[in-house]
Scaffold this motif. Sequence first.
Motif, PDB file in Angstrom:
ATOM      1  N   ASP A  22      40.360  65.904  45.766  1.00  0.00           N
ATOM      2  CA  ASP A  22      39.292  65.833  46.760  1.00  0.00           C
ATOM      3  C   ASP A  22      38.496  64.542  46.604  1.00  0.00           C
ATOM      4  O   ASP A  22      38.042  63.960  47.601  1.00  0.00           O
ATOM      5  N   VAL A  23      38.303  64.112  45.345  1.00  0.00           N
ATOM      6  CA  VAL A  23      37.580  62.860  45.104  1.00  0.00           C
ATOM      7  C   VAL A  23      38.337  61.699  45.729  1.00  0.00           C
ATOM      8  O   VAL A  23      37.752  60.870  46.439  1.00  0.00           O
ATOM      9  N   ARG A  24      39.632  61.623  45.467  1.00  0.00           N
ATOM     10  CA  ARG A  24      40.428  60.527  46.022  1.00  0.00           C
ATOM     11  C   ARG A  24      40.403  60.560  47.550  1.00  0.00           C
ATOM     12  O   ARG A  24      40.264  59.517  48.206  1.00  0.00           O
ATOM     13  N   GLU A  25      40.520  61.754  48.123  1.00  0.00           N
ATOM     14  CA  GLU A  25      40.504  61.882  49.581  1.00  0.00           C
ATOM     15  C   GLU A  25      39.152  61.419  50.145  1.00  0.00           C
ATOM     16  O   GLU A  25      39.105  60.726  51.166  1.00  0.00           O
ATOM     17  N   ALA A  26      38.072  61.778  49.463  1.00  0.00           N
ATOM     18  CA  ALA A  26      36.746  61.377  49.941  1.00  0.00           C
ATOM     19  C   ALA A  26      36.554  59.870  49.811  1.00  0.00           C
ATOM     20  O   ALA A  26      35.970  59.231  50.701  1.00  0.00           O
ATOM     21  N   LEU A  27      37.018  59.288  48.699  1.00  0.00           N
ATOM     22  CA  LEU A  27      36.892  57.845  48.511  1.00  0.00           C
ATOM     23  C   LEU A  27      37.646  57.087  49.594  1.00  0.00           C
ATOM     24  O   LEU A  27      37.128  56.133  50.185  1.00  0.00           O
ATOM     25  N   LEU A  28      38.860  57.504  49.860  1.00  0.00           N
ATOM     26  CA  LEU A  28      39.660  56.831  50.885  1.00  0.00           C
ATOM     27  C   LEU A  28      39.098  57.099  52.276  1.00  0.00           C
ATOM     28  O   LEU A  28      39.041  56.203  53.120  1.00  0.00           O
ATOM     29  N   GLY A  29      38.662  58.327  52.507  1.00  0.00           N
ATOM     30  CA  GLY A  29      38.146  58.685  53.819  1.00  0.00           C
ATOM     31  C   GLY A  29      36.796  58.081  54.132  1.00  0.00           C
ATOM     32  O   GLY A  29      36.401  58.001  55.304  1.00  0.00           O
ATOM     33  N   SER A  30      36.067  57.642  53.102  1.00  0.00           N
ATOM     34  CA  SER A  30      34.743  57.065  53.327  1.00  0.00           C
ATOM     35  C   SER A  30      34.818  55.611  53.779  1.00  0.00           C
ATOM     36  O   SER A  30      33.816  55.060  54.254  1.00  0.00           O
ATOM     37  N   ARG A  31      35.964  54.972  53.639  1.00  0.00           N
ATOM     38  CA  ARG A  31      36.098  53.560  54.003  1.00  0.00           C
ATOM     39  C   ARG A  31      35.919  53.354  55.506  1.00  0.00           C
ATOM     40  O   ARG A  31      36.511  54.083  56.304  1.00  0.00           O
ATOM     41  N   VAL A  32      35.133  52.368  55.874  1.00  0.00           N
ATOM     42  CA  VAL A  32      34.999  52.022  57.280  1.00  0.00           C
ATOM     43  C   VAL A  32      36.299  51.400  57.777  1.00  0.00           C
ATOM     44  O   VAL A  32      36.759  51.693  58.880  1.00  0.00           O
ATOM     45  N   ASP A  33      36.900  50.555  56.961  1.00  0.00           N
ATOM     46  CA  ASP A  33      38.200  49.943  57.269  1.00  0.00           C
ATOM     47  C   ASP A  33      39.270  50.705  56.493  1.00  0.00           C
ATOM     48  O   ASP A  33      39.327  50.623  55.262  1.00  0.00           O
ATOM     49  N   PRO A  34      40.130  51.459  57.160  1.00  0.00           N
ATOM     50  CA  PRO A  34      41.137  52.248  56.454  1.00  0.00           C
ATOM     51  C   PRO A  34      42.151  51.413  55.683  1.00  0.00           C
ATOM     52  O   PRO A  34      42.896  51.951  54.863  1.00  0.00           O
ATOM     53  N   GLU A  35      42.171  50.089  55.909  1.00  0.00           N
ATOM     54  CA  GLU A  35      43.080  49.209  55.188  1.00  0.00           C
ATOM     55  C   GLU A  35      42.421  48.593  53.958  1.00  0.00           C
ATOM     56  O   GLU A  35      43.074  47.877  53.187  1.00  0.00           O
ATOM     57  N   ALA A  36      41.156  48.856  53.762  1.00  0.00           N
ATOM     58  CA  ALA A  36      40.435  48.292  52.619  1.00  0.00           C
ATOM     59  C   ALA A  36      40.898  48.942  51.326  1.00  0.00           C
ATOM     60  O   ALA A  36      41.464  50.046  51.330  1.00  0.00           O
ATOM     61  N   PRO A  37      40.677  48.298  50.176  1.00  0.00           N
ATOM     62  CA  PRO A  37      41.051  48.904  48.894  1.00  0.00           C
ATOM     63  C   PRO A  37      40.264  50.196  48.643  1.00  0.00           C
ATOM     64  O   PRO A  37      39.232  50.448  49.277  1.00  0.00           O
TER      65      PRO A  37
END
Length: 252
Positions: free
Chosen positions: A78-93
Amino acid sequence: MTDRTADELCTLARWLGDSSRDLAVLGEGNMSARLDADHMLVKASGSSLATATAETLVTVRLGPLLELLDQPDADDGDVREALLGSRVDPEAPQPSVEALMHAVALTDGRADVVAHCHPQSVNAIVCSNRASALVDGALFPDQIVVLGREQILLPYVDPGLDLGRSFRAAVRDYRSRTGERPLAVYLGNHGFVALGSSADQARRITVMADKVARVLRDTLAIGQPRYLDDVLADRIHTRPDELLRRKVLDGR
């Protein structure tokens, strides 16, 4: 605003990552800045402070990270999903896993810029059985002027979800007790966090915490700390000349 904030964060990061300062090595440490009520800029996972550029920063939404802290059954996935999902740019690190702590520091902690590093001087103490000596009292006046009347010490918890929750509870308790926002948080067996109103203040807080730790380390080698009397320490915290000096340091 974002470009200027990114430049200031990168300058702060490279200062923190300068090997001559013994504040962070390799991929240690991270930093963040509030962009607006809903977004922050934070270091990407695994990147180095010493070589920070705009490309190693990630713009994220605060909401998904803060909401995760209230999910009792959340796990690493869930942490990883939230970290990735919080990005404004989905291509960002991927943002640093400690983005959860930064989200708390910028909201509940009322900071605008947060600097987290692992100073050798601080870690020598927070990795010992004398870690509480860092927060048991004030050793000298400038400690109070720059770090506040009190500082926070947290016992070690797993970076990520557990640290975010522990950090949130601690800063809320601090604000409730003191009516002020915290400036300095020591992390047991881990490192140090500066909560600044600007990149310059975050740098000053870090410098003073490093000095406090070095002074305390030498004091413990000689004998026991002799803290300032509480009445005197309270007086320093509220004296008009010290309040003025604090404002001058903060550029206000």
